[in-house]
Design a protein around this motif. Structure first.
Motif, PDB file in Angstrom:
ATOM      1  N   CYS A 125       0.823  -1.219   0.000  1.00 57.25           N
ATOM      2  CA  CYS A 125       0.000   0.000   0.000  1.00 57.25           C
ATOM      3  C   CYS A 125       0.856   1.269   0.000  1.00 57.25           C
ATOM      4  O   CYS A 125       0.315   2.373  -0.125  1.00 57.25           O
ATOM      5  CB  CYS A 125      -0.896   0.033   1.233  1.00 57.25           C
ATOM      6  SG  CYS A 125      -2.270  -1.130   1.197  1.00 57.25           S
ATOM      7  N   THR A 166     -10.661  -3.874   9.771  1.00 63.07           N
ATOM      8  CA  THR A 166     -10.558  -4.482   8.446  1.00 63.07           C
ATOM      9  C   THR A 166     -11.308  -5.809   8.446  1.00 63.07           C
ATOM     10  O   THR A 166     -11.820  -6.258   9.472  1.00 63.07           O
ATOM     11  CB  THR A 166      -9.093  -4.747   8.074  1.00 63.07           C
ATOM     12  OG1 THR A 166      -8.567  -5.773   8.948  1.00 63.07           O
ATOM     13  CG2 THR A 166      -8.252  -3.483   8.224  1.00 63.07           C
ATOM     14  N   ALA A 167     -11.349  -6.439   7.302  1.00 65.48           N
ATOM     15  CA  ALA A 167     -11.825  -7.822   7.241  1.00 65.48           C
ATOM     16  C   ALA A 167     -10.766  -8.708   7.901  1.00 65.48           C
ATOM     17  O   ALA A 167      -9.637  -8.270   8.151  1.00 65.48           O
ATOM     18  CB  ALA A 167     -12.043  -8.226   5.792  1.00 65.48           C
ATOM     19  N   TYR A 169      -7.751 -10.869   8.365  1.00 67.20           N
ATOM     20  CA  TYR A 169      -6.552 -10.973   7.527  1.00 67.20           C
ATOM     21  C   TYR A 169      -5.678 -12.165   7.909  1.00 67.20           C
ATOM     22  O   TYR A 169      -4.761 -12.545   7.175  1.00 67.20           O
ATOM     23  CB  TYR A 169      -5.720  -9.689   7.608  1.00 67.20           C
ATOM     24  CG  TYR A 169      -4.945  -9.544   8.903  1.00 67.20           C
ATOM     25  CD1 TYR A 169      -3.616  -9.952   8.990  1.00 67.20           C
ATOM     26  CD2 TYR A 169      -5.541  -9.017  10.046  1.00 67.20           C
ATOM     27  CE1 TYR A 169      -2.915  -9.845  10.179  1.00 67.20           C
ATOM     28  CE2 TYR A 169      -4.847  -8.894  11.227  1.00 67.20           C
ATOM     29  CZ  TYR A 169      -3.531  -9.319  11.299  1.00 67.20           C
ATOM     30  OH  TYR A 169      -2.841  -9.219  12.480  1.00 67.20           O
ATOM     31  N   LYS A 282      -8.494  -9.372  12.977  1.00 71.61           N
ATOM     32  CA  LYS A 282      -8.526  -8.212  12.085  1.00 71.61           C
ATOM     33  C   LYS A 282      -7.488  -7.182  12.502  1.00 71.61           C
ATOM     34  O   LYS A 282      -6.875  -7.286  13.570  1.00 71.61           O
ATOM     35  CB  LYS A 282      -9.913  -7.555  12.129  1.00 71.61           C
ATOM     36  CG  LYS A 282     -10.253  -6.972  13.498  1.00 71.61           C
ATOM     37  CD  LYS A 282     -11.668  -6.399  13.549  1.00 71.61           C
ATOM     38  CE  LYS A 282     -12.017  -5.898  14.955  1.00 71.61           C
ATOM     39  NZ  LYS A 282     -13.398  -5.344  15.039  1.00 71.61           N
ATOM     40  N   ALA A 291      -7.590   1.714   6.509  1.00 78.78           N
ATOM     41  CA  ALA A 291      -8.209   0.396   6.692  1.00 78.78           C
ATOM     42  C   ALA A 291      -8.744  -0.134   5.364  1.00 78.78           C
ATOM     43  O   ALA A 291      -8.583  -1.315   5.039  1.00 78.78           O
ATOM     44  CB  ALA A 291      -9.334   0.493   7.723  1.00 78.78           C
ATOM     45  N   GLU A 292      -9.360   0.752   4.581  1.00 74.35           N
ATOM     46  CA  GLU A 292      -9.868   0.340   3.273  1.00 74.35           C
ATOM     47  C   GLU A 292      -8.723  -0.037   2.339  1.00 74.35           C
ATOM     48  O   GLU A 292      -8.812  -1.009   1.581  1.00 74.35           O
ATOM     49  CB  GLU A 292     -10.698   1.470   2.670  1.00 74.35           C
ATOM     50  CG  GLU A 292     -11.997   1.754   3.423  1.00 74.35           C
ATOM     51  CD  GLU A 292     -12.717   2.976   2.879  1.00 74.35           C
ATOM     52  OE1 GLU A 292     -12.242   3.542   1.866  1.00 74.35           O
ATOM     53  OE2 GLU A 292     -13.750   3.366   3.459  1.00 74.35           O
ATOM     54  N   ASP A 295      -7.399  -3.553   3.166  1.00 74.77           N
ATOM     55  CA  ASP A 295      -8.221  -4.641   2.617  1.00 74.77           C
ATOM     56  C   ASP A 295      -7.944  -4.856   1.134  1.00 74.77           C
ATOM     57  O   ASP A 295      -7.832  -5.999   0.668  1.00 74.77           O
ATOM     58  CB  ASP A 295      -9.701  -4.334   2.830  1.00 74.77           C
ATOM     59  CG  ASP A 295     -10.174  -4.652   4.244  1.00 74.77           C
ATOM     60  OD1 ASP A 295      -9.516  -5.474   4.915  1.00 74.77           O
ATOM     61  OD2 ASP A 295     -11.192  -4.083   4.676  1.00 74.77           O
ATOM     62  N   ARG A 296      -7.828  -3.761   0.386  1.00 75.90           N
ATOM     63  CA  ARG A 296      -7.556  -3.885  -1.059  1.00 75.90           C
ATOM     64  C   ARG A 296      -6.181  -4.496  -1.312  1.00 75.90           C
ATOM     65  O   ARG A 296      -6.030  -5.381  -2.169  1.00 75.90           O
ATOM     66  CB  ARG A 296      -7.660  -2.514  -1.736  1.00 75.90           C
ATOM     67  CG  ARG A 296      -9.087  -1.985  -1.854  1.00 75.90           C
ATOM     68  CD  ARG A 296      -9.149  -0.828  -2.836  1.00 75.90           C
ATOM     69  NE  ARG A 296      -8.360   0.317  -2.380  1.00 75.90           N
ATOM     70  CZ  ARG A 296      -8.831   1.297  -1.628  1.00 75.90           C
ATOM     71  NH1 ARG A 296     -10.094   1.286  -1.226  1.00 75.90           N
ATOM     72  NH2 ARG A 296      -8.050   2.308  -1.271  1.00 75.90           N
ATOM     73  N   TYR A 298      -4.467  -6.358   0.731  1.00 72.80           N
ATOM     74  CA  TYR A 298      -4.459  -7.751   1.182  1.00 72.80           C
ATOM     75  C   TYR A 298      -5.019  -8.662   0.088  1.00 72.80           C
ATOM     76  O   TYR A 298      -4.456  -9.725  -0.200  1.00 72.80           O
ATOM     77  CB  TYR A 298      -5.277  -7.907   2.455  1.00 72.80           C
ATOM     78  CG  TYR A 298      -5.348  -9.342   2.933  1.00 72.80           C
ATOM     79  CD1 TYR A 298      -4.368  -9.870   3.760  1.00 72.80           C
ATOM     80  CD2 TYR A 298      -6.392 -10.175   2.517  1.00 72.80           C
ATOM     81  CE1 TYR A 298      -4.421 -11.195   4.178  1.00 72.80           C
ATOM     82  CE2 TYR A 298      -6.453 -11.501   2.928  1.00 72.80           C
ATOM     83  CZ  TYR A 298      -5.465 -12.002   3.752  1.00 72.80           C
ATOM     84  OH  TYR A 298      -5.509 -13.319   4.144  1.00 72.80           O
ATOM     85  N   ASP A 299      -6.117  -8.244  -0.525  1.00 72.39           N
ATOM     86  CA  ASP A 299      -6.706  -9.048  -1.596  1.00 72.39           C
ATOM     87  C   ASP A 299      -5.724  -9.216  -2.749  1.00 72.39           C
ATOM     88  O   ASP A 299      -5.612 -10.307  -3.331  1.00 72.39           O
ATOM     89  CB  ASP A 299      -7.991  -8.386  -2.102  1.00 72.39           C
ATOM     90  CG  ASP A 299      -9.135  -8.493  -1.097  1.00 72.39           C
ATOM     91  OD1 ASP A 299      -9.054  -9.362  -0.211  1.00 72.39           O
ATOM     92  OD2 ASP A 299     -10.094  -7.704  -1.198  1.00 72.39           O
ATOM     93  N   ARG A 302      -2.995 -11.659  -1.666  1.00 70.45           N
ATOM     94  CA  ARG A 302      -3.504 -13.034  -1.654  1.00 70.45           C
ATOM     95  C   ARG A 302      -3.582 -13.607  -3.069  1.00 70.45           C
ATOM     96  O   ARG A 302      -3.184 -14.749  -3.316  1.00 70.45           O
ATOM     97  CB  ARG A 302      -4.878 -13.064  -0.984  1.00 70.45           C
ATOM     98  CG  ARG A 302      -5.505 -14.448  -0.907  1.00 70.45           C
ATOM     99  CD  ARG A 302      -6.857 -14.395  -0.210  1.00 70.45           C
ATOM    100  NE  ARG A 302      -7.751 -13.432  -0.851  1.00 70.45           N
ATOM    101  CZ  ARG A 302      -8.438 -13.667  -1.965  1.00 70.45           C
ATOM    102  NH1 ARG A 302      -8.315 -14.845  -2.583  1.00 70.45           N
ATOM    103  NH2 ARG A 302      -9.237 -12.750  -2.488  1.00 70.45           N
TER     104      ARG A 302
END
Length: 329
Positions: A125, A166-167, A169, A282, A291-292, A295-296, A298-299, A302
Protein backbone atom coordinates in the motif's frame (compact mmCIF):
# COMPACT_ATOMS: atom_id res chain seq x y z
CA UNK A 1 2.10 14.37 -6.50
CA UNK A 2 3.41 14.94 -9.99
CA UNK A 3 5.93 17.68 -10.64
CA UNK A 4 5.23 19.49 -13.83
CA UNK A 5 4.57 22.82 -15.52
CA UNK A 6 2.73 24.70 -12.79
CA UNK A 7 1.84 28.09 -14.22
CA UNK A 8 2.79 26.90 -17.69
CA UNK A 9 0.22 24.12 -17.60
CA UNK A 10 -2.15 25.99 -19.92
CA UNK A 11 0.53 26.07 -22.56
CA UNK A 12 0.85 22.31 -22.73
CA UNK A 13 4.00 20.44 -21.62
CA UNK A 14 5.74 20.45 -25.05
CA UNK A 15 5.00 24.10 -25.83
CA UNK A 16 6.08 25.41 -22.45
CA UNK A 17 9.18 23.22 -22.48
CA UNK A 18 10.30 24.51 -25.90
CA UNK A 19 9.82 28.13 -24.93
CA UNK A 20 11.59 27.77 -21.62
CA UNK A 21 14.50 25.74 -23.00
CA UNK A 22 15.19 28.42 -25.58
CA UNK A 23 15.01 31.11 -22.86
CA UNK A 24 17.60 29.32 -20.71
CA UNK A 25 19.88 28.83 -23.67
CA UNK A 26 19.72 32.55 -24.51
CA UNK A 27 20.67 33.41 -20.94
CA UNK A 28 23.82 31.34 -20.77
CA UNK A 29 24.85 31.30 -24.41
CA UNK A 30 27.95 29.28 -25.09
CA UNK A 31 28.14 27.76 -21.61
CA UNK A 32 25.19 25.49 -22.39
CA UNK A 33 25.47 25.70 -26.14
CA UNK A 34 25.95 22.01 -26.84
CA UNK A 35 23.40 20.87 -24.28
CA UNK A 36 20.84 23.39 -25.45
CA UNK A 37 21.19 22.32 -29.07
CA UNK A 38 20.51 18.75 -28.02
CA UNK A 39 17.52 19.66 -25.85
CA UNK A 40 16.03 22.00 -28.41
CA UNK A 41 16.47 19.45 -31.21
CA UNK A 42 14.83 16.76 -29.10
CA UNK A 43 11.95 19.06 -28.26
CA UNK A 44 11.30 20.11 -31.86
CA UNK A 45 11.69 16.59 -33.22
CA UNK A 46 8.89 15.37 -30.95
CA UNK A 47 6.61 18.20 -32.03
CA UNK A 48 3.65 17.44 -34.35
CA UNK A 49 5.10 20.08 -36.67
CA UNK A 50 8.56 18.55 -36.70
CA UNK A 51 8.41 17.95 -40.43
CA UNK A 52 8.05 21.71 -40.99
CA UNK A 53 11.03 22.65 -38.82
CA UNK A 54 14.74 22.67 -39.24
CA UNK A 55 17.42 22.10 -36.63
CA UNK A 56 18.36 24.99 -34.36
CA UNK A 57 21.78 26.49 -33.98
CA UNK A 58 22.15 28.30 -30.68
CA UNK A 59 25.03 30.35 -32.04
CA UNK A 60 22.61 32.09 -34.41
CA UNK A 61 20.32 33.15 -31.60
CA UNK A 62 20.60 36.64 -30.09
CA UNK A 63 22.08 36.74 -26.61
CA UNK A 64 21.42 39.00 -23.70
CA UNK A 65 24.24 41.21 -22.60
CA UNK A 66 25.69 40.89 -19.18
CA UNK A 67 25.96 37.98 -16.79
CA UNK A 68 23.18 36.17 -15.01
CA UNK A 69 23.43 35.05 -11.38
CA UNK A 70 24.25 31.37 -11.04
CA UNK A 71 21.21 30.79 -8.85
CA UNK A 72 18.95 31.86 -11.71
CA UNK A 73 20.63 29.41 -14.07
CA UNK A 74 20.46 26.62 -11.51
CA UNK A 75 16.75 27.26 -10.97
CA UNK A 76 16.14 27.16 -14.69
CA UNK A 77 18.01 23.88 -15.11
CA UNK A 78 16.07 22.26 -12.26
CA UNK A 79 12.84 23.46 -13.86
CA UNK A 80 13.88 21.91 -17.15
CA UNK A 81 14.67 18.57 -15.52
CA UNK A 82 11.24 18.52 -13.92
CA UNK A 83 9.68 19.09 -17.33
CA UNK A 84 11.76 16.42 -19.02
CA UNK A 85 11.32 13.75 -16.36
CA UNK A 86 7.93 14.00 -14.70
CA UNK A 87 7.95 11.91 -11.52
CA UNK A 88 5.41 10.78 -9.00
CA UNK A 89 6.54 11.52 -5.46
CA UNK A 90 4.83 10.12 -2.40
CA UNK A 91 6.42 10.33 1.02
CA UNK A 92 6.50 6.97 2.77
CA UNK A 93 4.19 7.17 5.77
CA UNK A 94 5.08 5.21 8.89
CA UNK A 95 2.29 3.26 10.61
CA UNK A 96 2.91 2.68 14.32
CA UNK A 97 1.31 -0.62 15.28
CA UNK A 98 0.52 -2.11 18.69
CA UNK A 99 1.56 -5.74 18.21
CA UNK A 100 1.34 -8.83 20.46
CA UNK A 101 4.30 -10.92 21.57
CA UNK A 102 3.48 -14.31 20.04
CA UNK A 103 6.49 -16.54 19.23
CA UNK A 104 6.48 -17.58 15.59
CA UNK A 105 3.66 -15.15 14.81
CA UNK A 106 4.62 -11.67 16.00
CA UNK A 107 7.89 -10.55 17.52
CA UNK A 108 10.39 -7.73 17.76
CA UNK A 109 11.33 -6.18 14.44
CA UNK A 110 8.20 -7.44 12.69
CA UNK A 111 9.23 -11.12 12.70
CA UNK A 112 6.76 -14.00 12.50
CA UNK A 113 3.91 -15.11 10.27
CA UNK A 114 1.36 -12.55 11.45
CA UNK A 115 3.73 -9.57 11.49
CA UNK A 116 5.18 -10.43 8.10
CA UNK A 117 1.71 -10.50 6.52
CA UNK A 118 0.93 -7.07 7.99
CA UNK A 119 4.29 -5.70 6.90
CA UNK A 120 4.03 -6.99 3.33
CA UNK A 121 0.45 -5.77 2.86
CA UNK A 122 1.21 -2.29 4.20
CA UNK A 123 4.34 -2.15 2.07
CA UNK A 124 2.22 -2.95 -0.96
CA UNK A 125 0.00 0.00 0.00
CA UNK A 126 3.04 2.29 0.20
CA UNK A 127 3.35 2.38 4.00
CA UNK A 128 6.14 1.34 6.35
CA UNK A 129 5.13 -0.57 9.46
CA UNK A 130 6.67 0.09 12.87
CA UNK A 131 5.88 -2.71 15.33
CA UNK A 132 5.79 -2.08 19.08
CA UNK A 133 5.55 -5.53 20.68
CA UNK A 134 3.81 -6.15 24.02
CA UNK A 135 2.14 -9.13 25.71
CA UNK A 136 -1.08 -10.19 24.03
CA UNK A 137 -4.00 -8.23 25.41
CA UNK A 138 -1.85 -5.41 26.69
CA UNK A 139 -1.22 -4.34 23.10
CA UNK A 140 -4.97 -3.70 22.75
CA UNK A 141 -5.07 -1.62 25.94
CA UNK A 142 -2.10 0.37 24.71
CA UNK A 143 -3.90 1.18 21.47
CA UNK A 144 -7.00 2.26 23.40
CA UNK A 145 -5.11 4.49 25.82
CA UNK A 146 -2.34 6.00 23.67
CA UNK A 147 -3.33 8.07 20.68
CA UNK A 148 0.17 7.96 19.16
CA UNK A 149 -0.53 4.45 17.86
CA UNK A 150 -1.94 4.35 14.33
CA UNK A 151 -3.15 0.76 14.42
CA UNK A 152 -3.51 -2.46 16.38
CA UNK A 153 -2.96 -5.90 14.88
CA UNK A 154 -4.21 -9.37 15.87
CA UNK A 155 -7.53 -7.97 17.09
CA UNK A 156 -10.36 -10.48 17.71
CA UNK A 157 -13.22 -9.84 15.29
CA UNK A 158 -15.65 -9.19 18.15
CA UNK A 159 -13.37 -6.66 19.88
CA UNK A 160 -14.64 -3.10 19.94
CA UNK A 161 -11.79 -0.64 19.41
CA UNK A 162 -11.91 2.98 18.32
CA UNK A 163 -11.20 3.34 14.62
CA UNK A 164 -11.99 1.26 11.56
CA UNK A 165 -11.63 -2.50 11.49
CA UNK A 166 -10.56 -4.48 8.45
CA UNK A 167 -11.82 -7.82 7.24
CA UNK A 168 -10.14 -10.87 8.79
CA UNK A 169 -6.55 -10.97 7.53
CA UNK A 170 -5.17 -13.92 9.51
CA UNK A 171 -6.39 -17.07 11.21
CA UNK A 172 -4.81 -18.86 14.18
CA UNK A 173 -5.31 -22.58 14.75
CA UNK A 174 -5.76 -23.71 18.36
CA UNK A 175 -5.54 -27.37 19.16
CA UNK A 176 -4.00 -30.00 21.42
CA UNK A 177 -0.22 -30.40 21.46
CA UNK A 178 0.95 -33.59 23.13
CA UNK A 179 3.53 -36.37 23.24
CA UNK A 180 1.88 -39.26 21.41
CA UNK A 181 4.34 -41.73 22.93
CA UNK A 182 2.57 -41.38 26.30
CA UNK A 183 -0.76 -39.68 25.58
CA UNK A 184 -3.53 -39.97 23.07
CA UNK A 185 -4.45 -40.13 20.38
CA UNK A 186 -6.37 -36.85 20.70
CA UNK A 187 -8.78 -36.41 17.81
CA UNK A 188 -11.59 -34.41 19.43
CA UNK A 189 -12.47 -32.34 22.48
CA UNK A 190 -13.96 -35.44 24.11
CA UNK A 191 -10.50 -37.05 24.10
CA UNK A 192 -9.38 -34.44 26.65
CA UNK A 193 -11.27 -36.25 29.40
CA UNK A 194 -9.14 -37.34 32.38
CA UNK A 195 -6.13 -35.37 31.08
CA UNK A 196 -4.05 -32.73 32.85
CA UNK A 197 -4.02 -29.66 30.61
CA UNK A 198 -2.52 -26.18 30.38
CA UNK A 199 -3.81 -23.31 28.27
CA UNK A 200 -3.46 -19.55 27.87
CA UNK A 201 -5.18 -16.92 30.01
CA UNK A 202 -8.98 -17.11 29.64
CA UNK A 203 -8.47 -20.21 27.47
CA UNK A 204 -11.22 -22.21 29.19
CA UNK A 205 -13.76 -19.57 28.20
CA UNK A 206 -12.36 -18.74 24.75
CA UNK A 207 -12.02 -22.41 23.76
CA UNK A 208 -15.47 -23.12 25.24
CA UNK A 209 -14.21 -25.86 27.52
CA UNK A 210 -16.77 -25.07 30.22
CA UNK A 211 -19.06 -27.95 29.28
CA UNK A 212 -16.35 -30.61 29.60
CA UNK A 213 -14.35 -29.13 32.50
CA UNK A 214 -15.84 -31.63 35.01
CA UNK A 215 -14.42 -34.48 32.92
CA UNK A 216 -10.93 -32.97 32.73
CA UNK A 217 -8.49 -34.05 35.43
CA UNK A 218 -7.11 -30.50 35.72
CA UNK A 219 -6.61 -27.39 33.63
CA UNK A 220 -4.22 -24.51 34.27
CA UNK A 221 -4.45 -21.06 32.69
CA UNK A 222 -1.00 -19.47 32.37
CA UNK A 223 -0.35 -16.29 30.38
CA UNK A 224 3.32 -17.08 29.59
CA UNK A 225 3.09 -19.76 26.92
CA UNK A 226 6.78 -20.59 27.31
CA UNK A 227 5.82 -22.20 30.61
CA UNK A 228 3.36 -24.46 28.77
CA UNK A 229 6.08 -26.26 26.85
CA UNK A 230 8.27 -26.62 29.92
CA UNK A 231 5.40 -28.29 31.79
CA UNK A 232 4.83 -30.67 28.87
CA UNK A 233 8.47 -31.71 28.63
CA UNK A 234 8.71 -32.10 32.40
CA UNK A 235 5.61 -34.35 32.17
CA UNK A 236 3.62 -32.16 34.53
CA UNK A 237 0.77 -31.94 31.99
CA UNK A 238 -0.50 -34.26 29.29
CA UNK A 239 -1.30 -31.67 26.62
CA UNK A 240 -1.15 -27.99 25.76
CA UNK A 241 -4.24 -26.27 24.40
CA UNK A 242 -3.06 -23.35 22.28
CA UNK A 243 -2.01 -22.28 18.79
CA UNK A 244 0.05 -24.98 17.07
CA UNK A 245 2.62 -22.71 15.41
CA UNK A 246 3.27 -20.75 18.61
CA UNK A 247 3.90 -23.96 20.56
CA UNK A 248 6.14 -25.38 17.83
CA UNK A 249 8.27 -22.22 17.78
CA UNK A 250 8.58 -22.18 21.59
CA UNK A 251 9.61 -25.86 21.53
CA UNK A 252 12.29 -25.07 18.95
CA UNK A 253 13.71 -22.31 21.13
CA UNK A 254 13.73 -24.49 24.22
CA UNK A 255 15.49 -27.27 22.31
CA UNK A 256 18.30 -24.78 21.58
CA UNK A 257 18.41 -23.51 25.16
CA UNK A 258 21.47 -25.03 26.79
CA UNK A 259 19.93 -24.83 30.24
CA UNK A 260 16.65 -26.51 29.34
CA UNK A 261 17.58 -28.85 26.47
CA UNK A 262 18.59 -31.73 28.81
CA UNK A 263 14.90 -31.98 29.75
CA UNK A 264 13.95 -32.95 26.21
CA UNK A 265 12.98 -36.59 25.79
CA UNK A 266 14.66 -37.92 22.61
CA UNK A 267 11.85 -40.46 22.29
CA UNK A 268 9.06 -37.88 22.45
CA UNK A 269 6.70 -37.98 19.49
CA UNK A 270 5.17 -34.52 19.47
CA UNK A 271 1.87 -34.16 17.66
CA UNK A 272 -0.60 -31.37 17.04
CA UNK A 273 -4.32 -32.02 16.68
CA UNK A 274 -6.53 -29.13 15.46
CA UNK A 275 -9.56 -29.94 17.62
CA UNK A 276 -10.82 -26.34 17.72
CA UNK A 277 -12.08 -24.16 14.86
CA UNK A 278 -9.68 -21.55 13.43
CA UNK A 279 -9.79 -18.09 15.04
CA UNK A 280 -9.90 -15.06 12.70
CA UNK A 281 -8.33 -11.70 13.57
CA UNK A 282 -8.53 -8.21 12.08
CA UNK A 283 -6.51 -4.99 11.96
CA UNK A 284 -7.88 -1.76 13.44
CA UNK A 285 -6.72 1.62 12.09
CA UNK A 286 -7.57 5.06 13.42
CA UNK A 287 -7.81 6.25 9.81
CA UNK A 288 -10.68 4.54 7.97
CA UNK A 289 -9.10 5.26 4.58
CA UNK A 290 -5.99 3.27 5.52
CA UNK A 291 -8.21 0.40 6.69
CA UNK A 292 -9.87 0.34 3.27
CA UNK A 293 -6.46 0.44 1.56
CA UNK A 294 -5.28 -2.47 3.71
CA UNK A 295 -8.22 -4.64 2.62
CA UNK A 296 -7.56 -3.88 -1.06
CA UNK A 297 -3.84 -4.54 -0.77
CA UNK A 298 -4.46 -7.75 1.18
CA UNK A 299 -6.71 -9.05 -1.60
CA UNK A 300 -4.01 -8.23 -4.14
CA UNK A 301 -1.32 -9.95 -2.05
CA UNK A 302 -3.50 -13.03 -1.65
CA UNK A 303 -4.19 -13.26 -5.39
CA UNK A 304 -0.47 -12.93 -6.14
CA UNK A 305 0.37 -15.79 -3.76
CA UNK A 306 2.20 -13.58 -1.26
CA UNK A 307 0.07 -14.69 1.71
CA UNK A 308 0.38 -18.38 0.82
CA UNK A 309 4.16 -18.04 0.51
CA UNK A 310 4.42 -16.44 3.96
CA UNK A 311 2.31 -19.19 5.53
CA UNK A 312 4.34 -21.93 3.89
CA UNK A 313 7.64 -20.34 4.88
CA UNK A 314 6.69 -20.23 8.56
CA UNK A 315 4.74 -23.48 8.83
CA UNK A 316 6.89 -25.68 6.60
CA UNK A 317 9.75 -26.30 9.08
CA UNK A 318 7.29 -27.71 11.66
CA UNK A 319 5.24 -30.05 9.50
CA UNK A 320 6.75 -33.13 11.17
CA UNK A 321 4.79 -32.05 14.28
CA UNK A 322 1.89 -30.10 12.75
CA UNK A 323 1.31 -32.85 10.19
CA UNK A 324 -0.52 -30.44 7.88
CA UNK A 325 -3.22 -29.96 10.50
CA UNK A 326 -2.62 -26.25 10.87
CA UNK A 327 -5.25 -24.51 8.72
CA UNK A 328 -4.78 -27.25 6.16
CA UNK A 329 -1.25 -26.14 5.22
Amino acid sequence: MSSGLGLYGSLGRDSAFRQFSVWVCLIEGEIFEKACNTVARRSYETSPRASQMTSIDIRQMPRRAGSVPAVVVLTAVVWLICCLVPVSVKAVEHIRIAAPDLPGASGEGGTGRDAEIVDQVLNLCGYQAEFVVQPFGRHLRTYREQQNYDAAMTVPLAANLAGAGTAAYIWYQNGAYYDSSRTGPIRSIEDLSDLHLVTFKNGVELLELNEIVPDIASVLEIADQRVHSKLLFLKRVDAILADGLIIAEINRRLANDQQFSPNFDPHAALRFSPIFPPSPYKMVFRDSLIAEEFDRCYDAARKDGVIADINERHLGPFQHELRHGYLGF
